[in-house]
Design an enzyme around this catalytic site. Structure first.
Site, PDB file in Angstrom:
ATOM      1  N   GLU A   9      18.991  38.341 -12.929  1.00  0.00           N
ATOM      2  CA  GLU A   9      18.706  37.496 -11.930  1.00  0.00           C
ATOM      3  C   GLU A   9      19.059  36.098 -11.923  1.00  0.00           C
ATOM      4  OE1 GLU A   9      17.128  34.638  -9.866  1.00  0.00           O
ATOM      5  OE2 GLU A   9      14.946  35.600  -9.857  1.00  0.00           O
ATOM      6  N   CYS A  55      14.783  29.943  -7.990  1.00  0.00           N
ATOM      7  CA  CYS A  55      16.024  30.480  -7.982  1.00  0.00           C
ATOM      8  C   CYS A  55      16.345  31.008  -6.493  1.00  0.00           C
ATOM      9  CB  CYS A  55      16.119  31.764  -8.683  1.00  0.00           C
ATOM     10  SG  CYS A  55      15.768  31.426 -10.565  1.00  0.00           S
TER      11      CYS A  55
END
Length: 469
Positions: free
Chosen positions: A243, A277
């Site tokens: 990720e 993020c």
């Protein structure tokens, strides 16, 4: 349950090299973190390899029961964990911050424990019967970031343990205490050696990524580091879940209500003071309501208090480290220098201690400006005008990352139609960044690959095996 001081003392090493961790809000010491070596990593992997077979042999029901007890342990120490997290990471106790993060740890543990990875019958036609099962991988390496250190560690650890694996965690050098404390609490309910935190430097992370006894690496962090892990893992053909960085776009359609969406836009962009993020990092607004959105968003943002995380009144905190502060400051100055309009913020107090950068909104900015094109990972949101939806979609898809995106509209059907055109792993409608432990999550393009959460996330922590016959 332990007191805060007892919990902190339990993770402070009695001997060996240590490093002082400083509070990003005050610059004062929080505690001493161990500086583990590659030799410490080797010992942790050996212990994990020894503990894993018995853990796998327990079966799903017993492993789920242990995870539920671990969730209870987190809740017993929730306030102590939240306080340590606030002091080390900087995020306030209140709002979608430290207490929220610790609560999410317990929630993710419970969902992982309660999600059944049932065997799938692929073919059963009377002549052939084929079933798809998932076996444990063995030892999983988990490398985490500094922005949500506890929660993302649980995202990695919970499904790995649920599927019968052992885990060796390498936390960020910025936030090791939070992860060490979380592991200390989880290990109250787990067999010895099954979960170990190795708090070391880049050499430890590099060795974990290449180690022949590690069957999978899970990593959350920058795209550049993710690429390095891919290279390091190649010789042993490790399974990977990555990720990586994002620069999430949001598109406000012409029929949206600026006042109604202002709060959702703010938290989509400024949750964890923008250090997320999958936060909203560039906002595209149609000409017809551009000024209204700017006005409503500015009014909402101006009322959000920022300060020391231990102050119950604050909901925004400092940036976690000076390096990230400098990135945000550089990008905002680039926007200012280009002639963009600063609606709010952009004026940090040089005399204030800590890494505080005010919530900043920037209007009338070109789509090619560095504040738009680069991931700022902080409390600064550029707002870009567009004339047609085709133009907005083209700008949103122009970058080489695609973690998340959002569409804001009074008509969900119209929003979904636009969402299908966006190149992102998740597209939210009238919200942004709302992850759910039951719903698969992962990136597109250079934002990584592999899925976390839900049944798909559990499958990613197993080795598929077809039993045919």
């Amino acid at each position: 349950m332990e007191t805060y001081d007892a919990l902190l003392a339990s993770i402070t090493p009695d001997a060996g090299e240590t490093r002082t961790i400083l509070d990003p809000a005050t610059g004062e010491p929080v505690g001493e973190a161990p500086v583990h070596s590659v030799q410490d990593l080797e010992a942790a992997i050996a212990a994990a390899s020894a503990a894993q077979p018995a853990w796998a042999a327990l079966g799903h029901d017993a492993r789920s029961a242990a995870l539920l007890k671990a969730a209870d342990a987190v809740e017993r120490s929730a306030e102590e964990l939240a306080r340590l997290l606030s002091r080390e990471q900087g995020k306030p106790l209140n709002g979608p911050n430290a207490r929220f993060e610790v609560g999410a740890c317990a929630a993710w543990l419970r969902v992982a424990a309660g999600t059944p990875p049932e065997p799938e019958t692929v073919v059963d036609d009377g002549e052939t019967r084929a079933e798809l099962h998932y076996r444990p991988i063995g030892v999983v390496g988990a490398i985490g970031p500094w922005n949500w250190p506890m929660m993302i560690t649980v995202w990695q650890v919970a499904p790995a343990l649920r599927m019968g694996n052992a885990v060796v965690v390498k936390p960020s050098e910025y936030t090791p205490l939070s992860v060490l404390a979380l592991a200390r609490v989880l290990n109250e309910e787990l067999p010895e050696g099954l979960l170990t935190v190795v708090s070391g430097g880049r050499d430890v992370g590099a060795r974990l990524a290449e180690h022949p006894a590690v069957g999978k690496v899970m990593f959350t962090g920058s795209t550049a580091t993710g690429k390095a892990i891919i290279r390091s893992s190649a010789d042993t053909v490790k399974r990977l879940t990555l990720e990586l960085g994002g620069n999430d776009a949001g598109i406000v359609l012409p029929d949206a209500d600026p006042k109604a969406i202002a709060e959702g836009l703010f938290w989509g962009a400024f949750i964890n003071t923008g250090q997320t993020c999958a936060a909203l990092k560039r906002l595209y607004v149609h000409d017809s309501l551009y000024e209204a959105v700017c006005e409503e968003l500015t009014a909402f943002a101006a009322a959000m208090p920022m300060g020391n995380g231990l102050d119950e009144n604050n909901v925004l905190g400092p940036l976690q480290n000076r390096q990230q502060y400098d990135i945000v400051a550089r990008l905002v100055e680039a926007a200012r220098g280009s002639g963009a309009r600063i609606l709010l913020g952009g004026n940090p107090d040089p005399d204030q201690p800590g890494h505080f950068y005010p919530a900043t909104l920037v209007a009338d900015i070109d789509n090619s400006n560095p504040l738009v094109a680069e991931e700022q990972f902080g409390p600064a949101l550029p707002i870009i005008r567009y004339g047609t939806v085709d133009e907005a979609v083209t700008m949103a898809n122009a970058l080489d990352v695609g973690l998340g995106a959002s569409v804001w509209s009074a008509d969900p059907a119209t929003a979904r139609a636009v969402a299908t055109r966006l190149e992102a792993g998740t597209v939210w409608i009238n919200k942004h960044g709302a992850v759910d432990p039951r719903v698969p999550f992962g990136g597109a393009k250079q934002s990584g690959y592999g899925l976390e959460f839900g049944v798909e996330g559990l499958k990613a922590l197993g080795v598929p095996q077809v039993i045919n016959g």
